[in-house]
Motif scaffolding. Sequence first.
Motif, PDB file in Angstrom:
ATOM      1  N   LEU A  19       0.826  -1.212   0.000  1.00  0.00           N
ATOM      2  CA  LEU A  19       0.000   0.000   0.000  1.00  0.00           C
ATOM      3  C   LEU A  19       0.860   1.261   0.000  1.00  0.00           C
ATOM      4  CD1 LEU A  19      -2.751  -1.100   2.536  1.00  0.00           C
ATOM      5  CD2 LEU A  19      -3.063  -0.711   0.079  1.00  0.00           C
ATOM      6  N   GLU A  20       1.855   1.299   0.857  1.00  0.00           N
ATOM      7  CA  GLU A  20       2.686   2.503   0.959  1.00  0.00           C
ATOM      8  C   GLU A  20       3.505   2.725  -0.305  1.00  0.00           C
ATOM      9  OE1 GLU A  20       4.890   2.186   4.627  1.00  0.00           O
ATOM     10  OE2 GLU A  20       3.125   2.695   5.827  1.00  0.00           O
ATOM     11  N   THR A  21       4.000   1.655  -0.911  1.00  0.00           N
ATOM     12  CA  THR A  21       4.806   1.808  -2.116  1.00  0.00           C
ATOM     13  C   THR A  21       3.957   2.228  -3.304  1.00  0.00           C
ATOM     14  OG1 THR A  21       6.310   0.104  -1.282  1.00  0.00           O
ATOM     15  CG2 THR A  21       6.571   0.736  -3.573  1.00  0.00           C
ATOM     16  N   TRP A  22       2.750   1.673  -3.419  1.00  0.00           N
ATOM     17  CA  TRP A  22       1.869   2.112  -4.503  1.00  0.00           C
ATOM     18  C   TRP A  22       1.493   3.578  -4.336  1.00  0.00           C
ATOM     19  CZ3 TRP A  22       1.144   0.781  -9.211  1.00  0.00           C
ATOM     20  CH2 TRP A  22       1.316  -0.548  -9.618  1.00  0.00           C
ATOM     21  N   ARG A  27       2.353   9.249  -6.058  1.00  0.00           N
ATOM     22  CA  ARG A  27       2.834  10.593  -5.714  1.00  0.00           C
ATOM     23  C   ARG A  27       3.964  10.991  -6.667  1.00  0.00           C
ATOM     24  NH1 ARG A  27       3.070   9.145   0.689  1.00  0.00           N
ATOM     25  NH2 ARG A  27       1.108  10.135   1.362  1.00  0.00           N
ATOM     26  N   ALA A  28       4.897  10.082  -6.897  1.00  0.00           N
ATOM     27  CA  ALA A  28       6.031  10.361  -7.779  1.00  0.00           C
ATOM     28  C   ALA A  28       5.576  10.551  -9.225  1.00  0.00           C
ATOM     29  CB  ALA A  28       7.056   9.232  -7.694  1.00  0.00           C
ATOM     30  N   THR A  29       4.519   9.873  -9.624  1.00  0.00           N
ATOM     31  CA  THR A  29       3.989  10.040 -10.974  1.00  0.00           C
ATOM     32  C   THR A  29       3.476  11.455 -11.169  1.00  0.00           C
ATOM     33  OG1 THR A  29       3.448   7.694 -11.165  1.00  0.00           O
ATOM     34  CG2 THR A  29       2.274   9.194 -12.641  1.00  0.00           C
ATOM     35  N   LEU A  30       2.722  11.980 -10.211  1.00  0.00           N
ATOM     36  CA  LEU A  30       2.229  13.354 -10.330  1.00  0.00           C
ATOM     37  C   LEU A  30       3.395  14.339 -10.354  1.00  0.00           C
ATOM     38  CD1 LEU A  30      -0.066  15.349 -10.597  1.00  0.00           C
ATOM     39  CD2 LEU A  30      -0.322  15.300  -8.100  1.00  0.00           C
ATOM     40  N   ALA A  31       4.386  14.122  -9.520  1.00  0.00           N
ATOM     41  CA  ALA A  31       5.565  15.003  -9.528  1.00  0.00           C
ATOM     42  C   ALA A  31       6.245  14.970 -10.898  1.00  0.00           C
ATOM     43  CB  ALA A  31       6.539  14.586  -8.429  1.00  0.00           C
ATOM     44  N   ALA A  32       6.357  13.784 -11.493  1.00  0.00           N
ATOM     45  CA  ALA A  32       6.989  13.661 -12.808  1.00  0.00           C
ATOM     46  C   ALA A  32       6.201  14.397 -13.877  1.00  0.00           C
ATOM     47  CB  ALA A  32       7.148  12.184 -13.185  1.00  0.00           C
ATOM     48  N   LYS A  33       4.883  14.371 -13.777  1.00  0.00           N
ATOM     49  CA  LYS A  33       4.043  15.068 -14.753  1.00  0.00           C
ATOM     50  C   LYS A  33       4.247  16.579 -14.686  1.00  0.00           C
ATOM     51  CE  LYS A  33       2.265  11.464 -16.550  1.00  0.00           C
ATOM     52  NZ  LYS A  33       2.546  11.111 -17.935  1.00  0.00           N
ATOM     53  N   CYS A  34       4.683  17.078 -13.538  1.00  0.00           N
ATOM     54  CA  CYS A  34       4.899  18.518 -13.353  1.00  0.00           C
ATOM     55  C   CYS A  34       6.338  18.935 -13.623  1.00  0.00           C
ATOM     56  CB  CYS A  34       4.529  18.914 -11.923  1.00  0.00           C
ATOM     57  SG  CYS A  34       2.790  18.666 -11.525  1.00  0.00           S
ATOM     58  N   ALA A  35       7.237  17.986 -13.685  1.00  0.00           N
ATOM     59  CA  ALA A  35       8.670  18.281 -13.783  1.00  0.00           C
ATOM     60  C   ALA A  35       9.020  19.041 -15.061  1.00  0.00           C
ATOM     61  CB  ALA A  35       9.479  16.985 -13.714  1.00  0.00           C
ATOM     62  N   GLY A  36       9.864  20.046 -14.897  1.00  0.00           N
ATOM     63  CA  GLY A  36      10.386  20.785 -16.035  1.00  0.00           C
ATOM     64  C   GLY A  36       9.462  21.834 -16.616  1.00  0.00           C
ATOM     65  N   LEU A  37       8.327  22.067 -15.998  1.00  0.00           N
ATOM     66  CA  LEU A  37       7.379  23.058 -16.512  1.00  0.00           C
ATOM     67  C   LEU A  37       7.490  24.360 -15.725  1.00  0.00           C
ATOM     68  CD1 LEU A  37       4.209  20.816 -17.003  1.00  0.00           C
ATOM     69  CD2 LEU A  37       5.942  21.459 -18.704  1.00  0.00           C
ATOM     70  N   ASP A  38       7.245  25.464 -16.405  1.00  0.00           N
ATOM     71  CA  ASP A  38       7.228  26.759 -15.714  1.00  0.00           C
ATOM     72  C   ASP A  38       5.819  27.038 -15.180  1.00  0.00           C
ATOM     73  OD1 ASP A  38       5.656  27.802 -17.850  1.00  0.00           O
ATOM     74  OD2 ASP A  38       7.417  28.619 -18.868  1.00  0.00           O
ATOM     75  N   ASP A  39       5.680  28.138 -14.458  1.00  0.00           N
ATOM     76  CA  ASP A  39       4.392  28.454 -13.834  1.00  0.00           C
ATOM     77  C   ASP A  39       3.256  28.567 -14.844  1.00  0.00           C
ATOM     78  OD1 ASP A  39       5.542  28.402 -11.343  1.00  0.00           O
ATOM     79  OD2 ASP A  39       5.591  30.576 -11.085  1.00  0.00           O
ATOM     80  N   GLU A  40       3.521  29.205 -15.966  1.00  0.00           N
ATOM     81  CA  GLU A  40       2.481  29.349 -16.981  1.00  0.00           C
ATOM     82  C   GLU A  40       2.016  27.982 -17.477  1.00  0.00           C
ATOM     83  OE1 GLU A  40       1.852  31.205 -21.440  1.00  0.00           O
ATOM     84  OE2 GLU A  40       3.443  32.033 -20.182  1.00  0.00           O
ATOM     85  N   GLN A  41       2.960  27.089 -17.722  1.00  0.00           N
ATOM     86  CA  GLN A  41       2.598  25.754 -18.174  1.00  0.00           C
ATOM     87  C   GLN A  41       1.844  24.988 -17.088  1.00  0.00           C
ATOM     88  OE1 GLN A  41       6.687  24.850 -19.219  1.00  0.00           O
ATOM     89  NE2 GLN A  41       6.051  24.444 -21.342  1.00  0.00           N
ATOM     90  N   LEU A  42       2.261  25.140 -15.842  1.00  0.00           N
ATOM     91  CA  LEU A  42       1.575  24.455 -14.743  1.00  0.00           C
ATOM     92  C   LEU A  42       0.159  24.983 -14.537  1.00  0.00           C
ATOM     93  CD1 LEU A  42       4.499  24.202 -12.172  1.00  0.00           C
ATOM     94  CD2 LEU A  42       3.389  22.296 -13.353  1.00  0.00           C
ATOM     95  N   ARG A  43      -0.089  26.228 -14.968  1.00  0.00           N
ATOM     96  CA  ARG A  43      -1.420  26.822 -14.844  1.00  0.00           C
ATOM     97  C   ARG A  43      -2.319  26.528 -16.052  1.00  0.00           C
ATOM     98  NH1 ARG A  43       1.582  31.034 -14.115  1.00  0.00           N
ATOM     99  NH2 ARG A  43       1.766  32.378 -12.381  1.00  0.00           N
ATOM    100  N   THR A  44      -1.775  25.946 -17.097  1.00  0.00           N
ATOM    101  CA  THR A  44      -2.532  25.715 -18.327  1.00  0.00           C
ATOM    102  C   THR A  44      -3.682  24.750 -18.068  1.00  0.00           C
ATOM    103  OG1 THR A  44      -0.582  26.110 -19.692  1.00  0.00           O
ATOM    104  CG2 THR A  44      -2.402  24.889 -20.716  1.00  0.00           C
ATOM    105  N   ALA A  45      -4.875  25.194 -18.412  1.00  0.00           N
ATOM    106  CA  ALA A  45      -6.070  24.357 -18.241  1.00  0.00           C
ATOM    107  C   ALA A  45      -6.070  23.240 -19.276  1.00  0.00           C
ATOM    108  CB  ALA A  45      -7.329  25.202 -18.369  1.00  0.00           C
TER     109      ALA A  45
END
Length: 171
Positions: A19-22, A27-45
């Motif tokens: 359970l804890e590893t999944w 959590r790490a997957t969501l972080a990876a989806k955000c990696a390398g993006l600037d604020d404008e990109q992170l705000r993109t709908a």
Amino acid sequence: MTIDKRPMPSTTAGEREMLETWLDFHRATLAAKCAGLDDEQLRTASAPPSIMSLMGLVRHMAEVERHWFRRVLSGEDAPPIYYDETDRDKDFKVTEKDTGEEALATWQAEIAGARELVATRSLDDTGTGVGFRPGQTFNLRWILTHMIEEYARHNGHADLIRERVDGATGA
């Protein structure tokens, strides 16, 4: 987008480790989806008129972590970070003033707090629901399972948003 550094859940682990590893994987997957993006990109709908963005998802997951671990499991009086009773979707409503750095740091702080609370409890330890499920009893096993489900659902959203932002795809 770096996804290969995620913790890979064992196929033979015991219940708690599984359970804890999944949960950490998601959590790490969501972080990876955000990696390398600037604020404008992170705000993109994702797809107007939807307001869902990666920054909004991160803020929402900070609230979810806070709710299930601090409020429900631990019984803390931990007020919402981004929303209020007049607008329960405010975590998703990012503005030009909101930054990825703040959202990601807040989310990581809530994750760290959740890990501390979980470390001292058994899967059978319980907490009491608040908000939309007042008085209902939840054990840690249920909370961890729910958190995996919550992240998995929102990581699907994150996949689509990231692809819209810069074309990046992948697990």
